[in-house]
Every structure is written in C-alpha cells, then in structure tokens.
Design an enzyme around this catalytic site. Structure first.
Site, mmCIF file in Angstrom:
data_model
loop_
_atom_site.group_PDB
_atom_site.id
_atom_site.type_symbol
_atom_site.label_atom_id
_atom_site.label_comp_id
_atom_site.label_asym_id
_atom_site.label_seq_id
_atom_site.Cartn_x
_atom_site.Cartn_y
_atom_site.Cartn_z
ATOM 1 N N GLN A 79 8.791 2.075 -8.454
ATOM 2 C CA GLN A 79 7.983 2.707 -7.529
ATOM 3 C C GLN A 79 7.991 4.034 -7.264
ATOM 4 O OE1 GLN A 79 7.016 0.175 -3.956
ATOM 5 N NE2 GLN A 79 5.131 -0.136 -5.226
ATOM 6 N N ASN A 113 1.432 3.047 -2.607
ATOM 7 C CA ASN A 113 0.922 4.100 -3.409
ATOM 8 C C ASN A 113 -0.410 4.700 -2.743
ATOM 9 O OD1 ASN A 113 1.714 4.255 -6.280
ATOM 10 N ND2 ASN A 113 1.993 2.063 -5.864
ATOM 11 N N GLY A 141 1.008 -1.116 0.060
ATOM 12 C CA GLY A 141 0.052 0.174 0.022
ATOM 13 C C GLY A 141 0.821 1.377 -0.001
ATOM 14 N N LEU A 156 -7.793 -6.593 -19.792
ATOM 15 C CA LEU A 156 -7.019 -6.668 -18.772
ATOM 16 C C LEU A 156 -5.754 -5.703 -19.017
ATOM 17 C CD1 LEU A 156 -6.095 -7.947 -16.215
ATOM 18 C CD2 LEU A 156 -4.980 -9.559 -17.317
ATOM 19 N N ASP A 157 -5.391 -4.700 -18.185
ATOM 20 C CA ASP A 157 -4.444 -3.665 -18.259
ATOM 21 C C ASP A 157 -4.280 -3.156 -19.783
ATOM 22 O OD1 ASP A 157 -3.284 -4.520 -15.970
ATOM 23 O OD2 ASP A 157 -2.316 -6.166 -16.614
ATOM 24 N N SER A 194 2.504 2.724 -15.730
ATOM 25 C CA SER A 194 1.537 3.378 -16.469
ATOM 26 C C SER A 194 0.381 3.573 -15.351
ATOM 27 C CB SER A 194 1.044 2.599 -17.583
ATOM 28 O OG SER A 194 1.944 2.369 -18.377
ATOM 29 N N MET A 240 -4.760 -7.051 -6.454
ATOM 30 C CA MET A 240 -4.315 -7.998 -7.493
ATOM 31 C C MET A 240 -5.437 -9.018 -7.768
ATOM 32 S SD MET A 240 -1.344 -6.902 -7.982
ATOM 33 C CE MET A 240 -0.404 -8.311 -8.771
ATOM 34 N N HIS A 257 0.118 0.407 -13.150
ATOM 35 C CA HIS A 257 0.609 -1.080 -13.565
ATOM 36 C C HIS A 257 2.011 -0.686 -13.980
ATOM 37 C CE1 HIS A 257 0.609 -4.910 -15.653
ATOM 38 N NE2 HIS A 257 1.237 -4.401 -16.368
ATOM 39 N N THR A 270 -10.935 -0.851 -18.136
ATOM 40 C CA THR A 270 -11.851 -1.250 -19.151
ATOM 41 C C THR A 270 -11.903 -2.943 -18.855
ATOM 42 O OG1 THR A 270 -10.529 -1.687 -20.819
ATOM 43 C CG2 THR A 270 -11.307 0.624 -20.536
ATOM 44 N N ILE A 308 -8.618 -9.687 -10.696
ATOM 45 C CA ILE A 308 -9.033 -9.279 -12.051
ATOM 46 C C ILE A 308 -10.674 -9.018 -11.746
ATOM 47 C CG2 ILE A 308 -9.919 -10.154 -14.318
ATOM 48 C CD1 ILE A 308 -7.040 -11.781 -14.112
ATOM 49 N N ASN A 319 -6.070 2.407 -12.546
ATOM 50 C CA ASN A 319 -5.015 1.560 -11.923
ATOM 51 C C ASN A 319 -3.578 2.094 -12.267
ATOM 52 O OD1 ASN A 319 -4.271 -0.878 -11.109
ATOM 53 N ND2 ASN A 319 -4.033 -1.885 -13.158
HETATM 54 C C1 GAR Z 1 2.719 -1.439 -7.474
HETATM 55 O O1 GAR Z 1 4.095 -1.646 -7.983
HETATM 56 C C2 GAR Z 1 1.683 -1.523 -8.721
HETATM 57 O O2 GAR Z 1 2.341 -0.973 -9.867
HETATM 58 C C3 GAR Z 1 1.617 -2.961 -8.751
HETATM 59 O O3 GAR Z 1 1.548 -3.474 -7.414
HETATM 60 C C4 GAR Z 1 2.197 -2.666 -6.846
HETATM 61 C C5 GAR Z 1 1.667 -2.262 -5.551
HETATM 62 O O4 GAR Z 1 2.403 -1.523 -4.558
HETATM 63 N N1 GAR Z 1 0.376 -3.375 -9.636
HETATM 64 C C6 GAR Z 1 0.203 -4.367 -10.228
HETATM 65 O O5 GAR Z 1 0.902 -5.214 -10.511
HETATM 66 C C7 GAR Z 1 -1.377 -4.557 -10.878
HETATM 67 N N2 GAR Z 1 -1.398 -5.425 -11.857
HETATM 68 P P1 GAR Z 1 2.128 -0.854 -3.268
HETATM 69 O O6 GAR Z 1 1.224 -1.897 -2.569
HETATM 70 O O7 GAR Z 1 3.295 -0.562 -2.450
HETATM 71 O O8 GAR Z 1 1.386 0.533 -3.661
#
Ligand code: GAR
Length: 190
Positions: A173, A16, A14, A146-147, A138, A92, A111, A143, A94, A109
């Site tokens: 990150q 982000n 978490g 997926l991605d 990105s 994580m 990615h 939509t 779908i 999202n």
């Molecule tokens: C992030 O790196 C994000 O880009 C990725 O999960 C991580 C979550 O980090 N998302 C995906 O892979 C989605 N398919 P966080 O929990 O530290 O924010």
C-alpha cells in the site's frame, strides 16, 4: 494549469482515494475530485471523503438485478459530474464492457500485484505461497480483460522473512500511495 475533473470509485477503506484527494487539495495534483462513489454504504472511505468536503454517492450492488443494470445506473450517476477520468481505488466490482466503452481510455485501476502476475483476488497470499522474493503493485488502464489493460506504472516491494498477508499488503500500500498519484498526474498533464 486547469484541473482535470475526476471521479473516484471505492468499496472500502479508501486510503488511495484519500492520498489522491489530499494531493489535489494541496495543489500538487492537477485534478478536481468531483465525486467519490461507493458500492457499499459501509465503506470507511466515504466518511473520509465527506470530511474533506467531497461529494459522496452510494450505489449499492444489491439494489440492482444484474451487472448491466448496475453499470447503466453508474454511468448515469457519473454523467452528472462530467469526469474526464475514472479512478478505481479498491472498487471491488467487475465492470461491464458497456461501462468500459462509455469511458474508453479514461479508466485507471490500482491492482496489488506486479501484473501480469496475479490478476484477480488474494494477490498477497498467492505471492507468499509462491515464495516470491519481490511483490508489488500496478497502475493500469482498464480494458475488458480483467486486470489485463496496459500497465502505466509499477512499484516493487521486497517480500521479507516472516511476512504475513497483513505486513506484505501494508508494504504494497505504501507503494500504491506513491505511484497512483504519479500516474494520475501524468494523465492529467496529457
Ligand atoms: C488496494 O490495495 C488496491 O490495490 C486493491 O484494493 C485496495 C484498496 O485499498 N484493489 C484491488 O484489489 C482491485 N482488484 P484502499 O481502499 O485503502 O485504497
């Protein structure tokens, strides 16, 4: 300016979510984080959210027979908080077409790749194996593909000699933490 009510969905650390919530608390992002939802009670981000006095909820995947019933419950849970934007931040799972339809045009999202390159999992490993010189992240609208939804913003990072999945993902990150609040800010401002 009025603040846009948002819900943030997580499955893990978490980081982000934390950056977005901190910016909101500091008044530099015009959103109100109404709830943080995780599909895993073990998600580290839940404690961070609670420490910031944000409402947290857990909806465990294994308590539901299938994806549609999970997503119906998730729609019902989110409805209690009336979010105008759903922010997927390392969530994580779908999502079903029913969920995406319920919040059409209102799901973002993040990615960890320069879409359309490397949709799906293990993006850093795949970028390293392909010998990419540049990788990145990105933010896109979600939509049913997926991605595959429209990209809002991307950040590039260099792939450096000796990089591992760990060092590369840490660099990506940093980019995520820069561009996700920016994209949310644009959405909140219309
Ligand atoms: C992030 O790196 C994000 O880009 C990725 O999960 C991580 C979550 O980090 N998302 C995906 O892979 C989605 N398919 P966080 O929990 O530290 O924010």
């Amino acid at each position: 300016m009025s603040r846009l009510p948002i819900a943030i969905l997580i499955s893990g650390r978490g980081t982000n979510m934390r950056v977005i919530a901190e910016r909101a608390a500091a008044g530099s992002l015009p959103v109100d984080v109404r709830v943080v939802v995780s599909d895993k009670s073990s998600a580290e981000g839940l404690q961070a959210a609670a420490a910031m006095k944000i409402t947290t909820r857990v909806l465990e995947g294994r308590q539901f027979a299938d994806r549609p019933s999970y997503d119906r419950a998730l729609i019902g849970l989110l409805a209690q908080y009336q979010p105008k934007l759903i922010v997927l931040a390392g969530f994580m799972r779908i999502l079903t077409p029913q969920f995406i339809e319920a919040f059409a045009g209102r799901i973002l999202n993040v990615h960890p790749s320069l879409l359309p390159k490397y949709p799906g999992l293990h993006t850093h490993r795949r970028a390293l194996e392909a010998g990419e010189a540049v990788h990145g992240v990105s933010v896109h609208f979600v939509t049913e593909q997926l991605d595959g939804g429209p990209v809002v913003l991307q950040a590039e990072v260099p792939v450096l000699p000796g990089d591992t999945e760990k060092t590369l993902s840490a660099r990506v990150q940093q980019g995520e933490h820069r561009i996700y609040p920016q994209a949310i800010d644009w959405f909140a401002r219309g």
